[in-house]
Enzyme design. Sequence first.
Site, PDB file in Angstrom:
ATOM      1  N   ALA A 161       0.855  -1.184   0.000  1.00 38.92           N
ATOM      2  CA  ALA A 161       0.000   0.000   0.000  1.00 38.92           C
ATOM      3  C   ALA A 161       0.890   1.232   0.000  1.00 38.92           C
ATOM      4  O   ALA A 161       2.094   1.149   0.213  1.00 38.92           O
ATOM      5  CB  ALA A 161      -0.864  -0.004   1.250  1.00 38.92           C
TER       6      ALA A 161
ATOM      7  N   GLY B 213      -0.547  -5.302  -0.120  1.00 44.81           N
ATOM      8  CA  GLY B 213      -1.544  -5.059  -1.160  1.00 44.81           C
ATOM      9  C   GLY B 213      -1.124  -5.661  -2.488  1.00 44.81           C
ATOM     10  O   GLY B 213      -1.966  -6.118  -3.274  1.00 44.81           O
TER      11      GLY B 213
ATOM     12  N   GLU C  43      -2.051  -9.116  -2.452  1.00 40.25           N
ATOM     13  CA  GLU C  43      -3.513  -9.206  -2.575  1.00 40.25           C
ATOM     14  C   GLU C  43      -3.958  -8.983  -4.020  1.00 40.25           C
ATOM     15  O   GLU C  43      -4.931  -9.579  -4.472  1.00 40.25           O
ATOM     16  CB  GLU C  43      -4.174  -8.198  -1.628  1.00 40.25           C
TER      17      GLU C  43
ATOM     18  N   GLU D  58       1.758  -7.035   6.665  1.00 44.63           N
ATOM     19  CA  GLU D  58       0.965  -6.052   7.426  1.00 44.63           C
ATOM     20  C   GLU D  58       1.147  -6.190   8.932  1.00 44.63           C
ATOM     21  O   GLU D  58       1.106  -5.222   9.683  1.00 44.63           O
ATOM     22  CB  GLU D  58      -0.527  -6.186   7.076  1.00 44.63           C
TER      23      GLU D  58
END
Length: 678
Positions: free
Chosen positions: A63, A102, A105, A125
């Site tokens: 992110a 991210g 993901e 994370e």
Amino acid sequence: MTSPIRTERHDNVLVVISDNPPVNALGQAVRAGLKDAIEEALSDDAVEAVVIRCDGQTFFAGADITEFGKPPVGPNLPETLDAMEASDKPVVAAIHGTALGGGCEVALACHYRVAVPSAKLGLPEIKLGLIPGAAGTQRLPRLVGAEAALPLVVGGNPIPAKKAEAIGLVDALVGADSLEADAIAFAKSKIGQPVPRSSEGKANEDGVRDPDLFDRFRASQARKIRGFDAPNAAIAAVKAAGELSYEDGVKKERELFMELMSGTQSAAMRHYFFAERAANKIDDVPKDTPLIPIKKVGVIGAGTMGGGIAMNFLSAGIPVTIIEMAQDALDRGTGVMRKNYENTAKKGRMTGEQVEQAMGLLTPTLSYDDLADCDLVIEAVFENMDVKKEVFAKLDSVVKQGAILASNTSYLDVDEIATATKRPGYVVGLHFFSPANIMKLLEVVRGKETRHDVLATVMKLAKKIGKVAAVSGVCPGFIGNRMLSKRQEQANALIMEGANYWDVDDVLLDFGFPMGPFQMGDLAGIDIGWHRDPSKVTTIREALCAAGRFGQKNGKGFYDYDEARNRTPSDEVKQIIADFAAREGKEQRDISKDEIRERLLYPMVNEGAKILEEGMAQRASDIDVVWINGYGWPLYTGGPMFWAQTIGLDTVVAGLERYDLPVSAHLRSAAGGSGKFA
Ligand code: NAD
């Protein structure tokens, strides 16, 4: 503004390319570009498959952390990924570098993942006190199973592409130099087949068949995750993936994520993330300062510290010459080093060949002349100014000009040590922590004459040997030990006033430290520095030594130890302390755990404020870095200075006043002003 996302057509395959240096972080423009690109692919009948790849050094590496705490601007990552996964045309992630957070993901939302062998995938994370927030905890277990997902989500360490392939996270490994072409060919081979969606996967049923696997995993990680909120949330999320529908699982993940995001632990860990990076910068040393090449290192003293210090460099492939006063001390020291390496190899974290390689870079010697061509020499002899000065004078006469001369002193004045040489600009403190081959912290002690290139070089070198460096000015005990002595002062005072010494230890354990001061004393050895005269007793430590209580090494110190090193408070020690208190006329009273905690920790914050005020630390966050990496201050509180701000600097001031302890001007003004240390 041009979009960081562009598309290229290769026959019937749309290649979506991100170019958002340095790490293709998934900021708003990237998310919007990805969503548009998927819409483009879906609305164009000539497109039959999609490949997503990144320019530059890596696939999406996470992110955009600078967006944290700001009002969100859409599209958000979950909706972008849902749009991607919903496509009926196969979408292939083409991965190089590190697909992290991210980025991982994104890969999970694609229907297929291909990767070059050097790629890594992971969900880090947890290291920011969070869990994945874009359905990673729901898609991953459905794709690879709960058992394989747990270490990734809870441990946070990335895995190599080969391992990812073995657990089913990657579908195929492709050529290191032909990622795009191979990904296009792979995508073409899937045209016309029903697309597999991770959200519809069934692999997570392993956790339904064997629900105990979650508790087993938690137990296996007990020590690592003690006190942290996020690992339990991560386990709960992965478990939910097996118990709930995908939609409800995603809701559960969101709930857990939001709770962590708004909590103090994640704020503290995000603070630390930036603190560690900031600590490596020295404000007045320009970025382009030329570095001194360090090709060979000398270490003086092969004792507890010298051996560990040498191992850091050997492990990084840098040759070391180590020097002692006598052959037996030299043999003993190098023997310990070899044994440490061999133990690491026994645990499977090193090969036998690597042990030999590291030890092969070591030159043991008794002659200072062998240090002549070293680029850096680190002194780790006895903590005595006269001895240190003698060693530095000798070094100055034998070691080549332009080489760095460093001291590992814990408390002594580095400026005074430098006066023993004719090159004080090349003298610096490199304060390693015990065990030096393991502890992460390196306190770099900047003398008043230490040159910029010397500082820049040692900061860079610290990174190379895997240390976290923080700079301290010259003052007794520098940042870390100076604050520690305030805690120790209170620990000693508390037991003289009637606090149980095990309560003092337990308060710190409960706070999140790995051990308290009296356990620490037992571990290190109470007899360190003891004069060895049982008839001369002026301190509690001396009384313990006189009673033959040396610490864990002989099974009794402050505590009695059983074979498994479990500790029990000792009646004998209680009596010794009570006698001491009586002799000094100290009245005994019951002392609450709250008082113990406040008296141990608040004076440290006060000392930290003084360190800042005197310019001995560049920034409050450097102090946090020192305490987290060198002394086991719990990461999830962000370090002493951040923690003090979290509980309120005014609370700290009020506490110090309540116990009649000093309050520095700097602490008082920060408490009365912004409530933050500048
Ligand atoms: P130690 O007693 O285990 O080792 C010191 C070694 O230096 C001995 O083997 C001794 O023979 C050798 N030595 C002494 N004078 C010498 C000389 N002139 N030439 C060559 N070798 C010489 O001590 P240690 O615990 O390793 O501490 C060394 C330094 O590191 C001290 O300044 C100490 O304050 C500092 N330090 C220690 C720790 C710790 O936890 N032990 C932590 C950080 C820093």
